[in-house]
Design an enzyme around this catalytic site. Sequence first.
Site, short mmCIF file in Angstrom:
data_model
loop_
_atom_site.label_atom_id
_atom_site.label_comp_id
_atom_site.label_asym_id
_atom_site.label_seq_id
_atom_site.Cartn_x
_atom_site.Cartn_y
_atom_site.Cartn_z
N ASP A 109 43.85 43.78 32.64
CA ASP A 109 42.87 42.98 31.92
C ASP A 109 42.08 43.93 31.03
OD1 ASP A 109 41.06 40.74 31.39
OD2 ASP A 109 41.72 39.98 33.34
N ASP A 211 40.63 39.75 27.18
CA ASP A 211 39.61 38.80 27.60
C ASP A 211 38.79 38.25 26.42
OD1 ASP A 211 37.98 37.80 30.01
OD2 ASP A 211 36.41 38.81 28.87
N GLU A 274 43.24 35.74 25.51
CA GLU A 274 42.51 34.62 26.11
C GLU A 274 41.57 34.02 25.08
OE1 GLU A 274 39.38 33.33 29.60
OE2 GLU A 274 38.95 34.96 28.22
N HIS A 336 41.57 32.10 37.40
CA HIS A 336 40.39 32.39 38.22
C HIS A 336 39.12 31.71 37.68
CE1 HIS A 336 40.20 34.97 34.79
NE2 HIS A 336 38.99 35.37 35.11
N ASP A 337 39.26 30.97 36.58
CA ASP A 337 38.09 30.28 36.01
C ASP A 337 38.17 28.76 36.17
OD1 ASP A 337 37.00 32.67 35.00
OD2 ASP A 337 38.23 32.54 33.18
C1 GLC Z 1 36.80 35.39 30.56
C2 GLC Z 1 37.13 35.58 32.01
C3 GLC Z 1 35.97 35.12 32.85
C4 GLC Z 1 34.77 35.95 32.48
C5 GLC Z 1 34.49 35.89 30.97
C6 GLC Z 1 33.53 36.93 30.56
O1 GLC Z 1 36.70 34.05 30.21
O2 GLC Z 1 38.32 34.91 32.34
O3 GLC Z 1 36.23 35.20 34.21
O4 GLC Z 1 33.63 35.51 33.18
O5 GLC Z 1 35.66 36.10 30.23
O6 GLC Z 1 34.14 38.19 30.56
#
Ligand code: GLC
Length: 539
Positions: A109, A211, A274, A336-337
Amino acid sequence: MQDGAGPDAPSGSPAWWQAGAIYQIYPRSFQDSNGDGVGDLAGISARLDYLAELGVDAVWISPVYPSPMADFGYDVSDYCSIGPRFGTLADFDAMLAAAHARNLKVILDYVPNHSSDRHPWFEQSRSSRDNPKRDWYVWRDGKPGGEPPSNWLSEFGGPAWTRDETTNQWYYHAYLPSQPDLNWRNPQVRQAMLDVLRFWLDRGVDGFRVDAIHHLFEDEALRDNPANPDWRPGMSPARRVVRVHTMDQPEVQDVVAAMRRVADAYGGRVLIGEAYLPIPRMMAYYGRPDAPGFQLPFNFHLLSAPWTPAAIAALIGEYEAALPFGAWPNWVLGNHDRSRLASRIGPAQARVAAMLLLTLRGTPTIYQGEEIGMVDVQIPPALVKDPWERRVPGLGLGRDPVRTPMPWKCGPKGGFTTGEPWLPLGPAGTGITVAGQERDPRSLLALYRALLRLRRTEPALSVGSIGNVRASGSVLSYQRQLGARTLLVALNLGNEPQTRTLHGAGGRLLLSSTLDGPVGHHVDDALRLGPNEGAVVAF
Ligand code: GLC
């Protein structure tokens, strides 16, 4: 939808990230090896055989860097090291070598939008207005009257600006105040962050999940975001405004191209982006001929699509039609979100969803625990860890329920740890354990294994084209094709038995999602599906 065939399989042999399946490890909750109640790298190493046997091709590991854990690793205080609670760089190298020895790729990540406020860069940046690192973050004067520089809102609640006493200026943070945004308009930031990629690529990692890429830039003129007319009480307070000036700004594509050039210099690596965006905007993240993009901008749309054949067929059609020429699709059903699949659509449909995810055209990503049907675990308020839930309580925004430890076997610690798990495991006795499902030839785990095996033996599933996407009653069906091989996937999204007419001579049943009864037999011109059953038929 009629005959929505996507572009054909890529010419030449497909890359590993096209044919393969990715498994997301949430390291805090995968396997603890030292009894501190938090998963770690040695724990991952110990479970690589499980992943190899599952049949995935790559793991993406959520952040394992040093971090104060304000956002559970997504607040990085050193990009080029391993956080002590996860192990050491030597543990990382050992895990990487052990994964590679099992033909598993490793994707890290990469969190470019923000660091932790405890990162030395930010500590220097906030120390004075003329510090050489001042411009590494986004600092502005407030408005008269002590107001923040603009009306921008933090994703996790509250304003996206925090005033810093030391210098009496405000810094921008798309997420927590302890996650200040890096200033990617500064060439030194760009250089330093691209060097982070090189650091890990030199160690041998196979790629990155990048991310929150859509947050990388904000409007330089700090224009206020307009009010959102669709906001209603109960929705995230961050949605009170439409993020036109804080998301998906044009400069981002140029940075993605720079990241991609770094990765491409190594060969055989992948970048996954992402960005939660509507399909047309998402497509921009594949890049342009002059500015390469991600090989896989995550496609999250199945996470929010209504679970009906018509909606999913329409989504497949829209997505396939929007893909730029030569772009490779991908699908996500959990992370995980987001709420667990079995909690969203129920355990019976979770089996059908597994078949969907692993038979659609495009790289699938499986979130840890989905293969055993883990459900959202309700966390008592006193045990809540997620900063989002703590800052904006009671709206169901918290992500702890989907981050609970893997139940490897029965018992309150589930074989995850010998200590006190950092989040409680689900209620005991639900039968949702790896050990329990390994003993059951019809378990969900057995289905994931069978589907992943089938993807390997049937290239039509991993790299073939998709067509004839149809919604008929409660059945969603589509064809996958490569050369002379044609497969039909038919999924009953409902509770009543269904019959799908096959035209021509019928076919041979390759797999039923029930794993109940024989396969390999001839199916005549009517494929009968039980309630919540999916099937793959070869012609
Ligand atoms: C992304 C991650 C999430 C995190 C956010 C801030 O969306 O998947 O878990 O809280 O970024 O880094």
